[in-house]
Design a protein around this motif. Structure first.
Motif, PDB file in Angstrom:
ATOM      1  N   ARG A 204       0.839  -1.208   0.000  1.00 18.06           N
ATOM      2  CA  ARG A 204       0.000   0.000   0.000  1.00 18.06           C
ATOM      3  C   ARG A 204       0.871   1.255   0.000  1.00 18.06           C
ATOM      4  O   ARG A 204       0.607   2.217  -0.731  1.00 18.06           O
ATOM      5  CB  ARG A 204      -0.929  -0.006   1.218  1.00 18.06           C
TER       6      ARG A 204
ATOM      7  N   GLY B  41       2.341   1.957  -3.420  1.00 20.71           N
ATOM      8  CA  GLY B  41       1.369   2.562  -4.326  1.00 20.71           C
ATOM      9  C   GLY B  41       1.216   4.051  -4.061  1.00 20.71           C
ATOM     10  O   GLY B  41       1.145   4.866  -4.990  1.00 20.71           O
TER      11      GLY B  41
ATOM     12  N   LYS C 193       4.276   5.967  -5.289  1.00 24.86           N
ATOM     13  CA  LYS C 193       4.272   6.113  -6.742  1.00 24.86           C
ATOM     14  C   LYS C 193       3.359   7.268  -7.162  1.00 24.86           C
ATOM     15  O   LYS C 193       3.711   8.075  -8.033  1.00 24.86           O
ATOM     16  CB  LYS C 193       3.804   4.803  -7.381  1.00 24.86           C
ATOM     17  N   THR C 194       2.186   7.352  -6.523  1.00 19.58           N
ATOM     18  CA  THR C 194       1.257   8.431  -6.842  1.00 19.58           C
ATOM     19  C   THR C 194       1.867   9.789  -6.512  1.00 19.58           C
ATOM     20  O   THR C 194       1.779  10.744  -7.293  1.00 19.58           O
ATOM     21  CB  THR C 194      -0.053   8.242  -6.052  1.00 19.58           C
TER      22      THR C 194
END
Length: 866
Positions: free
Chosen positions: A728, A731, A734-735
């Motif tokens: 999590r 992710g 990365k955003t």
């Protein structure tokens, strides 16, 4: 047929054995328990304490072929090796010794008989020197031996008064020279032509009479003694009718082997001499427990290896070659030194690994040199840079000079020499090998240790010390040292800490806070509540609970050592240890971190041996018998002729004088707490045993439960929950990165639009916000691409720190160098930086000064573009 080197060695030892001398095996190159020396550099070093009267042996005459090393510290021949006929890093010293038995007359008679009788050297070829003031030696040579007086020279203290160092045993000496004949240039000793090669010293007879103090005072030794030294390589050259040591059989075999593995046919190359010499010193150092590193003895070993490898590269060696010479060395010297045979694979592995690492180091050094040459202003390569390449990357100054010469440059040799001198001064100041050998407490007592099977006992006070001086009385409440006739207190040695406890005396107590050796005496350090006098009777009681914990940890180090060798390899040797009541620390040779799986296997194997509940067996035997039985000797320890061997089943057998549990089961269990590197090639494991191991396991369980609670699960599902959280987090990261890149691109467009021109060159000088510092390089690259031609200067403030970066497009680097600009800006924010001409970075500590830094950068760019 002339005698081989092996023949000469055996003839010497056999001759002196026939004269009642004890044949003594060569000691290690690492002096045992002697902090005054870096290496064993003379044949008498293993007998140093015997000459001083601080150690007794069961013989008064000895003979040996002692391996010696002179490549570091005061005695250092490294730079001469390969370029002269007789300099070596490693050499063998044939010697005969008298510890108060015979003196000058017999020493001279033995030497003459061996040279002229056994070796059959012509008497007329031998010349002799004596110390200027030594009439006794002169008369023995002239009147009793019959050497003509015109072949006896009186020489001053510089050459004929021998000393191990600034302090310690010393005395006048008499040297024997061999005359190679009129066809060789040179004069007799004591003449202006003595440095020629005609007259070569082959044997030095030292008449050990004094112990030199730090102030230069010469105190007579308890018993006048004899120490002689004859270099095997030199006498072999004489007997084999060659003028260079490198032409004797042993070296010719090594040179031929080196030429073969390198692929050269020039057997006269000086580089082959260097390699042949260095394979001996490196192999014996590794066999004696030294591994390449960046400090101390390991640093000297690393320098020697790299010097050999460089000479191999100069001859065109392709890939690692040096380690391949070990087999030939074992062939030549393995019979005389069986440790070479035993450690052959360990030596080969260590040398190969160092060669491979040095290859990578050379590549990094070449990159630094090429970058420096690209940025160099002027035609002289700075001395400090040349020294950095030499000291850090192993580049000899002449190699750097050759590369600079190809580019039409010269080297600042004076600056290089200055940096070298500064390093030598730092090394001398930091060295532990310069202490005064006599600056220590001394005791004439030899304490009986009763603590292997006792925790208390009665004894008499036989010696007292206060404030570093011997006294006859300690007053109540006074600190001091008590020496007893017998004691159960263990004195710190072999890594085991000294015992604590109390001595009950005169209705009071002497509280023992530490126990140490003073010579052979066991010294109880502490303070007393009652007066103590010489001859008083005492009851000695050690802290039995503390001793029990120490015994558990000490026995565990033996099991740990064996497990490490079983699971990691026989190259593992002990490099140090500390055994206290609370924990154990074990240092060992290994070249990479021990993996978690390996640590688990090591811990499991040790605990299996603990559960097996082996009875510990301790027995006294000769050192030779112990080694023949396979007992492990510890690195750097000095052993008596009789040693104590500690066995734990068939799993562990070591030489050890420490205290141990009765059965391995008494240890309880062992838990490894940590593993880390402490030096190049040296790792450290810390561990606990007994109740401390149980407490460590309990703490781990508590931490595991607490972590599971934070993730709202039980410990059996903790790894699964952590893995989910990591996915999590990745992710989300990365955003965030994508959003930051979008922001940076937008900001970049604004910066390009707002670029100003300085002398028709587009320049961006700006502070940026909301950008990750690690994204600055890519941001500058993007701005340079958009500008196509220009200069970019960006500043970023994060957490009270400043990041500065400067980029210059390739068409402008001859006019504007990024490093000049970034260093100018960095001064304003209290920092400095560096990099390539087209990209440079710097840091700083004062974000409030960013406007001033950017203004300074802009001013520097304007100056450079004029």
């Amino acid at each position: 047929m002339s005698m081989t080197s092996a023949d000469i060695r055996e003839a010497f030892l056999a001759y002196f054995a026939s004269k009642g001398h004890q044949r003594v095996a060569s000691a290690s190159l690492i002096p045992g328990n002697d902090p005054t020396l870096l290496f064993t550099n003379a044949g008498m070093v293993p007998f140093k304490d015997v000459f001083l009267g601080d150690e007794q042996r069961d013989y008064v005459k000895a003979t040996s072929s002692q391996r010696c090393l002179r490549a570091g510290g005061k005695h250092n021949d490294l730079e001469n090796v390969g370029y002269t006929a007789r300099h070596h890093t490693f050499f063998e010293m044939l010697g005969n010794f008298s510890f108060g038995d015979y003196f000058k007359r017999e020493a001279i008679q033995y030497a003459w008989e061996f040279l002229t009788g056994v070796l059959q050297l012509p008497k007329e070829k031998l010349w002799v020197t004596v110390f200027t003031e030594d009439d006794e030696a002169y008369d023995i040579w002239a009147k009793e031996i019959g050497v003509p007086t015109d072949r006896i020279s009186r020489i001053g203290a510089k050459d004929n008064f021998w000393a191990m160092g600034d302090t310690g045993p010393c005395g006048p000496c008499s040297e024997i020279f061999y005359d190679h004949g009129a066809e060789v240039w040179g004069g007799p000793p004591g003449t202006p032509e003595e440095d020629g090669d005609r007259y070569i010293e082959i044997w030095n007879l030292v008449f050990m009479q004094y112990n030199r103090q730090a102030d230069g005072t010469l105190l007579p030794l308890p018993k006048p003694s004899v120490d002689t030294g004859m270099g095997l390589e030199r006498i072999a050259a004489v007997l084999q009718h060659v003028h260079s040591n490198y032409d004797i059989d042993l070296f010719q075999a090594l040179i031929a082997a080196a030429a073969k593995v390198i692929g050269t046919e020039d057997l006269t190359s000086k580089s082959l001499r260097v390699i042949a010499d260095h394979i001996r010193s490196c192999s014996f150092l590794i066999a004696d427990g030294v591994q390449p590193s960046n400090e101390g003895r390991g640093y000297v070993l690393r320098r020697i290896i790299r010097r050999a490898v460089r000479h191999g590269n100069m001859l065109g060696a392709k890939g690692p070659f040096f380690y391949r010479l070990v087999a030939e060395l074992v062939t030549q010297m393995g019979q005389a030194y069986p440790e070479l045979v035993d450690k052959q694979s360990v030596i080969e592995q260590a040398l190969k690994r160092e060669e491979e690492q040095f290859g990578k180091t050379l590549e990094r050094g070449l990159t630094i040199l090429n970058d420096a040459l690209a940025e160099l202003e002027g035609s002289v390569l700075p001395g400090d840079l040349v020294f950095k390449l030499y000291d850090t990357y192993g580049f000899p100054m002449d190699l750097t000079a050759d590369m600079a010469r190809e580019k039409g440059l010269t080297v600042d040799e004076a600056g290089f020499a200055k940096a070298m001198d500064e390093q030598r001064q730092r090394a001398q100041q930091a060295s532990n090998f310069g202490m005064d050998y006599n600056e220590r407490l001394k005791s004439a007592q030899r304490s009986e240790f009763t603590g292997y099977d006792q925790v208390a006992g009665s004894a008499q006070v036989v010696e007292l010390f206060a404030d570093g001086e011997q006294v006859e009385h300690l007053a109540a409440e006074q600190r001091g040292i008590v020496v007893l006739s017998a004691t159960p207190f263990y004195a710190e040695s072999g890594g085991q800490i000294g015992d604590t406890g109390k001595l009950i005396v005169n209705g009071g107590e002497f509280i023992v806070t530490d126990t140490q050796y003073i010579g052979k005496a066991i010294a109880h350090h502490g303070h007393t509540t009652a007066a103590i006098n010489l001859g008083d009777s005492v009851q000695a009681h050690i802290d039995a609970e503390r001793r029990a914990a120490i015994k558990r940890n000490h026995s565990a180090t033996h099991l740990l050592h064996a497990a490490l060798r079983n699971l990691l390899g026989e190259h593992v040797t002990q490099k140090g240890s500390l055994v206290t009541a609370e924990r154990l620390r074990f240092d060992f040779s290994h070249f990479e971190p021990v993996t978690a799986a390996q640590l688990d296997a090591i811990e499991r194997q040790v605990n299996e041996e603990i559960v097996s509940n082996h009875a510990l067996q301790a027995e006294l035997m000769s050192i030779d018998a112990a080694k023949a039985a396979g007992a492990m000797a510890l690195f750097g320890e000095k052993y008596d002729d009789q040693v104590r061997v500690v066995r734990m089943g068939d799993f562990s057998m070591e030489l050890c004088g420490g205290t141990h549990v009765e059965r391995t089961g008494d240890i309880g269990s062992l838990r490894i707490v940590s593993e880390a590197g402490i030096a190049s090639g040296v790792r450290r494991i810390e561990a606990v045993t007994g109740m401390a191991a149980s407490q460590y396991t309990l703490q781990q369980q508590q931490q595991l439960r607490a972590a599971a609670g934070l993730f709202k699960t039980d410990w059996t599902h903790l790894v699964e929950r952590i893995t989910q959280q990591q996915e999590r987090s990745k992710g989300l990261e990365k955003t965030i990165t994508e959003l930051q890149q979008q922001l940076a691109a937008h900001a970049g467009s604004d910066l390009v639009a707002g670029a100003e021109k300085i002398n028709d060159v587009k320049v961006i000088v700006a502070q940026v916000h909301n950008v990750e510092s690690k994204a600055l390089r890519s941001m500058v690259d993007d701005l340079k691409n958009q500008l196509q031609s220009g200069v970019v200067v960006l500043a970023l403030a994060t957490d009270d720190k400043v990041s500065l970066i400067v980029g210059v497009t390739s068409d402008l680097t001859q006019r504007v160098k990024a490093g000049d600009v970034v260093n100018t800006a960095a001064q304003a924010v209290g920092g400095k930086g560096g990099g390539r001409p087209d990209m440079a970075q710097a840091g700083g500590q004062h974000p409030e000064q960013i406007p001033a830094a950017l203004a300074a950068a802009k001013e520097k760019i304007t100056e450079l573009l004029r």
